[in-house]
Design an enzyme around this catalytic site. Structure first.
Site, PDB file in Angstrom:
ATOM      1  N   SER A 119       0.761  -1.192  -0.007  1.00 58.93           N
ATOM      2  CA  SER A 119       0.000   0.099  -0.002  1.00 58.93           C
ATOM      3  C   SER A 119       0.830   0.990   0.253  1.00 58.93           C
ATOM      4  O   SER A 119       1.838   1.466  -0.972  1.00 58.93           O
ATOM      5  CB  SER A 119      -0.853  -0.193   1.214  1.00 58.93           C
ATOM      6  OG  SER A 119      -1.978   0.868   1.170  1.00 58.93           O
TER       7      SER A 119
ATOM      8  N   ASP B  91      -2.340   6.241  -3.301  1.00 57.82           N
ATOM      9  CA  ASP B  91      -1.375   5.467  -2.933  1.00 57.82           C
ATOM     10  C   ASP B  91      -0.693   4.300  -3.762  1.00 57.82           C
ATOM     11  O   ASP B  91      -1.376   4.223  -4.889  1.00 57.82           O
ATOM     12  CB  ASP B  91      -1.591   5.187  -1.341  1.00 57.82           C
ATOM     13  CG  ASP B  91      -2.338   4.072  -1.173  1.00 57.82           C
ATOM     14  OD1 ASP B  91      -3.424   3.810  -2.238  1.00 57.82           O
ATOM     15  OD2 ASP B  91      -2.772   3.218  -0.375  1.00 57.82           O
TER      16      ASP B  91
ATOM     17  N   ASP C  29      -0.973   1.270  -3.822  1.00 59.51           N
ATOM     18  CA  ASP C  29      -2.143   0.146  -4.546  1.00 59.51           C
ATOM     19  C   ASP C  29      -3.470   0.730  -4.923  1.00 59.51           C
ATOM     20  O   ASP C  29      -4.367  -0.093  -5.257  1.00 59.51           O
ATOM     21  CB  ASP C  29      -1.989  -0.978  -3.584  1.00 59.51           C
ATOM     22  CG  ASP C  29      -2.986  -0.703  -2.317  1.00 59.51           C
ATOM     23  OD1 ASP C  29      -3.100   0.512  -1.836  1.00 59.51           O
ATOM     24  OD2 ASP C  29      -3.370  -1.683  -1.625  1.00 59.51           O
TER      25      ASP C  29
ATOM     26  N   ASP D 147      -5.965   1.935  -3.205  1.00 57.63           N
ATOM     27  CA  ASP D 147      -7.083   1.842  -2.523  1.00 57.63           C
ATOM     28  C   ASP D 147      -7.432   2.994  -1.508  1.00 57.63           C
ATOM     29  O   ASP D 147      -8.501   2.820  -0.880  1.00 57.63           O
ATOM     30  CB  ASP D 147      -7.051   0.379  -1.450  1.00 57.63           C
ATOM     31  CG  ASP D 147      -5.943   0.659  -0.332  1.00 57.63           C
ATOM     32  OD1 ASP D 147      -5.372   1.582  -0.501  1.00 57.63           O
ATOM     33  OD2 ASP D 147      -5.629  -0.181   0.399  1.00 57.63           O
TER      34      ASP D 147
END
Length: 453
Positions: free
Chosen positions: A104, A247, A249, A251
């Site tokens: 992440s 960010d 990833d 999410d």
């Protein structure tokens, strides 16, 4: 012994904490735990596997694929794709497991492994515990035709793009929800470097892209949702309507308005909650937010007749509270926003489309967020502290109680261990920045003195 799984999967230093051997073992254990729970009953199991742009993701995704296939699971390897894209494809392809290799927003040397069950939902605590307990256990290895296959499936990324664009069209009630909008997007050199800008363009926006040249080493490196200064400067310099940042990833999503001012997850949640309330899409006129959300959000929602249900920190806990109450919107100050009609997890690309649609259809982002005031908030991360004693150390808890008593109804104090990193978070809100800083500094000093290892 500390749990291997944190609030967002298993995470640590790649090739030291998160090794290829661990990746194989986790994949095998997950396959067998889900099989034992009847997830694969009557059919050959299938998994969707994706990753972010970290160089370590290449060997870790290969290891996960090997582990799943060795356990008899067919693997669709979608390559680089945001976490919510893997969650969506897990549901849309009727897969039994989704796996994402990502850390992440963490720095590049870290990596992680997180799982989704059928339908694209994160695993609950009991399943994660069962997977940990299964690690290293003997198992009956399939052979011959029972061994799983591994199939590259990069084309499925377009299915995700079409999904989020369709969601934005439905939300806004128009085929071109971002028409006329000038937007800057910071992709953090991460998993949304291609699909994020592609979705915004498909929705009708004029898009300027920043930090979308991943090389395996530059993900989150001074860019993305945790480093917004460059985005703010670019939005102002280009005269754009707003900017959005993902960010690593994707999410999560944060934004800046046309003046370069940061619009955090609380403001985004409030903006979407007010919009959904007006359209009748905010189920039970309720928003789910975590303990970290600002008191200003609570006050703004109360004034609008919107209730707030508090959850634990982490979008999985937000989602659990949403599912338990049948609620349609929830999220975190950090930018994890879940709109239940369209997603099963935090989705930064979807969030950027919905925020953009609001601006394209009405006032500036700054004006639309004006009613959602933010009280001064100070967050101090105390590294190297013993997270297990946060709630049991009497001196620490006495200091927390004293700060709460001093602030009364004019502020808020929260002390909690991080679920993904070796630190303790001290958060204080107060009417003035000076009061917030003073109480936060004092509490952080107590934590360092009492809990530092």
């Amino acid at each position: 012994m500390a749990r291997l799984f944190g609030t967002d999967g298993v995470r640590g230093l790649a090739n030291r904490d998160i090794t290829a051997e661990l990746a194989v073992d986790l994949a095998v254990a997950a396959a067998f735990v889900l099989a034992e729970r009847g997830e694969f009953a009557g059919h050959r199991p299938r998994a969707v596997l994706g990753r972010d742009t970290r160089v370590s993701g290449q060997f870790l995704s290969s290891a996960v694929a090997a582990g799943l296939a060795s356990a008899g699971v067919d693997v669709l390897d979608v390559g680089v794709l945001p976490t919510p894209g893997v969650a969506y494809l897990t549901a849309s392809t009727d897969a039994d497991i989704g796996v994402v290799i990502s850390a992440s927003h963490n720095p590049m040397p870290d990596n992680g492994i997180k799982f989704f069950s059928r339908g694209g939902h994160k695993l609950d605590d009991a399943v994660e515990v069962a997977i940990e307990d299964r690690l290293g256990a003997d198992w009956d290895r399939p052979t011959g035709a029972a061994v799983g296959t591994i199939s590259p499936a990069p084309g499925l990324a377009e299915d995700y793009v079409q999904h989020v664009v369709s969601a934005a069209r439905s939300f806004a009630g128009t085929d071109t929800p971002l028409a006329g909008l000038s937007i800057v997007v910071d992709a953090a050199h991460g998993a949304a470097s291609i699909v994020g800008p592609r979705a915004l363009v498909a929705a009708g926006a004029d898009v300027h892209v920043m930090h979308a040249e991943p090389n395996g080493h530059n993900i989150n490196d001074g860019v993305g949702s945790t480093h917004l200064d460059g985005l703010s400067e670019t939005v102002v310099a280009r005269g754009a309507d707003l900017g959005v940042a993902y960010d690593g990833d994707a999410d999560r999503c944060l934004a800046v308005d046309h003046t370069g001012a940061v619009v955090n997850g609380d403001a985004i949640m409030g903006l979407l909650a007010l919009s959904m309330q007006r359209s009748g899409a905010l189920y039970h006129d309720t928003l789910v937010a975590t303990l970290m959300s600002n008191l200003g959000l609570h006050r703004a929602m109360q004034a609008a007749g919107i209730a707030i249900v508090e959850s634990g920190v982490g979008d999985r806990y937000v989602l659990e509270a949403m599912r338990d109450g049948g609620f349609s919107l929830g999220g975190e100050q950090s930018g994890h926003i879940i709109v239940a009609d369209y997603a099963t997890t935090g989705d930064g690309v979807l969030t950027s489309l919905l925020v953009g649609a609001q601006v394209a259809a009405g006032d500036s982002l700054r004006d639309q967020c004006a009613s959602i005031a933010t009280l001064p908030q100070v967050l101090i991360n105390v590294a190297g502290a013993d997270r297990t004693r946060v709630y049991s150390d009497e001196v620490v808890q006495e200091a927390v109680a004293a700060a709460r008593s001093a602030l009364g109804d004019s502020g808020r104090v929260l002390l909690r261990p991080s679920g993904t990193e070796s630190l303790v978070r001290v958060m204080v809100e107060a009417t003035t920045a000076e009061d917030a800083q003073r109480h936060a500094d004092a509490l952080a000093d107590v934590v360092r003195a009492r809990l530092t290892l």
